[in-house]
Scaffold this motif. Structure first.
Motif, short mmCIF file in Angstrom:
data_model
loop_
_atom_site.label_atom_id
_atom_site.label_comp_id
_atom_site.label_asym_id
_atom_site.label_seq_id
_atom_site.Cartn_x
_atom_site.Cartn_y
_atom_site.Cartn_z
N ASP A 1 -10.70 -11.38 -10.64
CA ASP A 1 -11.48 -11.46 -11.87
C ASP A 1 -12.24 -10.16 -12.14
N LEU A 2 -12.50 -9.40 -11.10
CA LEU A 2 -13.16 -8.10 -11.27
C LEU A 2 -12.16 -7.01 -11.66
N GLY A 3 -10.87 -7.38 -11.76
CA GLY A 3 -9.86 -6.45 -12.24
C GLY A 3 -9.11 -5.71 -11.16
N HIS A 4 -9.12 -6.22 -9.92
CA HIS A 4 -8.46 -5.52 -8.82
C HIS A 4 -7.23 -6.29 -8.33
N ASP A 5 -6.31 -5.56 -7.70
CA ASP A 5 -5.16 -6.18 -7.05
C ASP A 5 -5.57 -6.69 -5.67
N VAL A 6 -4.98 -7.79 -5.24
CA VAL A 6 -5.39 -8.43 -3.99
C VAL A 6 -4.22 -8.61 -3.04
N LEU A 7 -4.45 -8.26 -1.78
CA LEU A 7 -3.57 -8.63 -0.66
C LEU A 7 -4.30 -9.69 0.15
N THR A 8 -3.58 -10.67 0.69
CA THR A 8 -4.24 -11.70 1.48
C THR A 8 -3.64 -11.76 2.88
N ALA A 9 -4.50 -12.08 3.84
CA ALA A 9 -4.08 -12.26 5.24
C ALA A 9 -4.80 -13.46 5.80
N ARG A 10 -4.14 -14.18 6.71
CA ARG A 10 -4.69 -15.40 7.28
C ARG A 10 -5.21 -15.23 8.70
N ASP A 11 -5.10 -14.03 9.25
CA ASP A 11 -5.71 -13.74 10.56
C ASP A 11 -5.91 -12.24 10.67
N GLY A 12 -6.65 -11.83 11.70
CA GLY A 12 -7.00 -10.43 11.83
C GLY A 12 -5.82 -9.52 12.11
N GLU A 13 -4.86 -10.00 12.89
CA GLU A 13 -3.70 -9.16 13.20
C GLU A 13 -2.86 -8.91 11.96
N GLU A 14 -2.66 -9.95 11.15
CA GLU A 14 -1.92 -9.77 9.90
C GLU A 14 -2.66 -8.81 8.99
N ALA A 15 -3.98 -8.92 8.96
CA ALA A 15 -4.78 -8.02 8.12
C ALA A 15 -4.63 -6.57 8.56
N LEU A 16 -4.64 -6.33 9.88
CA LEU A 16 -4.50 -4.96 10.37
C LEU A 16 -3.12 -4.41 10.01
N GLY A 17 -2.08 -5.22 10.14
CA GLY A 17 -0.74 -4.77 9.77
C GLY A 17 -0.64 -4.42 8.30
N LEU A 18 -1.23 -5.26 7.44
CA LEU A 18 -1.21 -4.98 6.00
C LEU A 18 -2.03 -3.74 5.67
N ALA A 19 -3.15 -3.56 6.35
CA ALA A 19 -3.97 -2.37 6.10
C ALA A 19 -3.22 -1.10 6.48
N ARG A 20 -2.49 -1.15 7.59
CA ARG A 20 -1.71 0.01 8.00
C ARG A 20 -0.60 0.32 6.99
N ASP A 21 0.00 -0.73 6.47
CA ASP A 21 1.13 -0.56 5.56
C ASP A 21 0.68 -0.18 4.15
N ARG A 22 -0.29 -0.90 3.61
CA ARG A 22 -0.65 -0.74 2.20
C ARG A 22 -1.86 0.16 1.96
N ARG A 23 -2.66 0.42 2.97
CA ARG A 23 -3.83 1.29 2.88
C ARG A 23 -4.72 0.91 1.69
N PRO A 24 -5.33 -0.27 1.74
CA PRO A 24 -6.20 -0.71 0.65
C PRO A 24 -7.45 0.16 0.57
N ARG A 25 -8.12 0.10 -0.57
CA ARG A 25 -9.37 0.84 -0.74
C ARG A 25 -10.56 0.07 -0.19
N LEU A 26 -10.37 -1.23 0.02
CA LEU A 26 -11.46 -2.07 0.52
C LEU A 26 -10.87 -3.24 1.29
N VAL A 27 -11.54 -3.64 2.37
CA VAL A 27 -11.15 -4.82 3.14
C VAL A 27 -12.33 -5.79 3.16
N VAL A 28 -12.05 -7.05 2.82
CA VAL A 28 -13.02 -8.14 2.91
C VAL A 28 -12.51 -9.09 3.98
N THR A 29 -13.31 -9.34 5.02
CA THR A 29 -12.80 -10.17 6.11
C THR A 29 -13.84 -11.13 6.65
#
Length: 332
Positions: A23-51
């Protein structure tokens, strides 16, 4: 518009947080655990992580620490959410104690993105890596939708439980393909490096076995077996070996065998075994067999073992099951 990664193991919370970010106008990636989040961060290099903090496999605080250890992720701000931590963690850029007001969440998102570095172009990704990234990203949206619909069906009294179980297995298979493609993209990049920490391999192995459920026999020393490892990626190897053994059916036996110079993990199944010609190309990417296209998981696992200075091998004979051996050096 920025790319924001949101991680939480509670589906309802993950949906709400993601919707606020969208709703704030940003694209979102989702992860259901910390390891998945780390893998996505390595791959997609987001500008912000909310965990969230309390998550399976890798906590929110541990996710912050791992990101700080990696050159490409250390400057990405992390918003840490928790109902149990009183003041957050020094590795996180911002902290919100649950429950919190949506307006406070929106405010800290704006503040964190203002401090985030501009994303860099992936100029060092090979064509094969770029293809892997593209396919993984294309799969992510439909997989998230399918997972949400499956959760809704689970609460329906009239649903066919056998069909639901089959859908769950197929969805897990597709999610595994997505993870393998992200790892393939990373392996194909010009900047491939591990983030090693001193780790008890025995504990990682016990967690991997426990995640597969009952029915796997494990023999491992009670004393810690410490090695310098990239924990999420070694866990990826262990998960691949265990999934492969369970898939073949029969009893599965796992052992951890430390020696002065190296440590060996053996995963033995009592399945039908493999023909010599199959064994010869078992770690080849994009292979096919009698059942059609095979996954990338064993190829990825072998490459991750190699990056650790180790090896992944297999002994198998028709009618006698298979034994996979992961051998890792005790020092680098």
């Amino acid at each position: 518009m920025s790319l924001v990664l949101v991680a939480d193991d509670e589906p309802a919370v993950l949906e709400v947080l993601s919707q606020v970010v969208e709703d704030l106008g940003h694209d979102v990636l989702t992860a259901r655990d910390g390891e998945e989040a780390l893998g996505l961060a390595r791959d997609r290099r987001p500008r912000l992580v909310v965990t969230d903090h309390m998550m399976p496999r890798l906590s929110g605080v541990e996710l912050c620490r791992r990101m700080k250890q990696e050159a490409q992720l250390k400057d990405v701000p992390v918003i840490l959410l928790s109902a149990v931590l009183p003041q957050g963690a020094p590795e996180a850029f911002a902290f919100l104690h649950k429950p919190f007001e949506i307006t406070d969440f929106e405010s800290v998102i704006h503040k964190s993105l203002a401090a985030s570095p501009e994303p860099r172009a992936d100029s060092d990704v090979s064509p094969l890596g770029a293809l892997g990234q593209w396919v993984a990203r294309t799969l992510q949206g439909p997989l998230d939708t399918a997972r949400e619909q499956l959760r809704r069906l689970e609460h329906s009294p009239a649903v066919d439980r056998a069909a639901l179980a089959t859908l769950e297995v197929q969805l897990q298979s597709l999610e595994s393909v997505g993870r393998d493609l992200r790892e393939l993209a990373w392996l194909s990049s010009a900047d491939v490096s591990l983030t090693r920490v001193d780790t008890d391999l025995g504990q990682s192995l016990r967690e991997a076995v426990a995640a597969r459920g009952p029915g796997i026999r494990l023999e491992a020393p009670e004393a810690p077996v410490r090695l310098p490892l990239d924990v999420p990626r070694i866990r990826r190897v262990l998960d691949a070996l265990l999934a492969n053994a369970v898939r073949h059916g029969g009893a599965t036996e796992v052992s951890l065998e430390p020696a002065p110079a190296h440590v060996t993990v053996r995963v033995k199944d009592s399945g039908p075994g493999l023909a010599p010609e199959v064994v010869a190309r078992l770690f080849t990417p994009f292979r096919t067999d009698a059942e059609g296209a095979a996954g990338l998981e064993l190829y990825v696992a072998s490459e991750l073992a190699r990056l650790h200075g180790g090896t992944l091998s297999v002994e198998s004979w028709p009618g006698q099951g298979s034994t996979f051996s992961l051998r890792l050096p005790r020092s680098t």
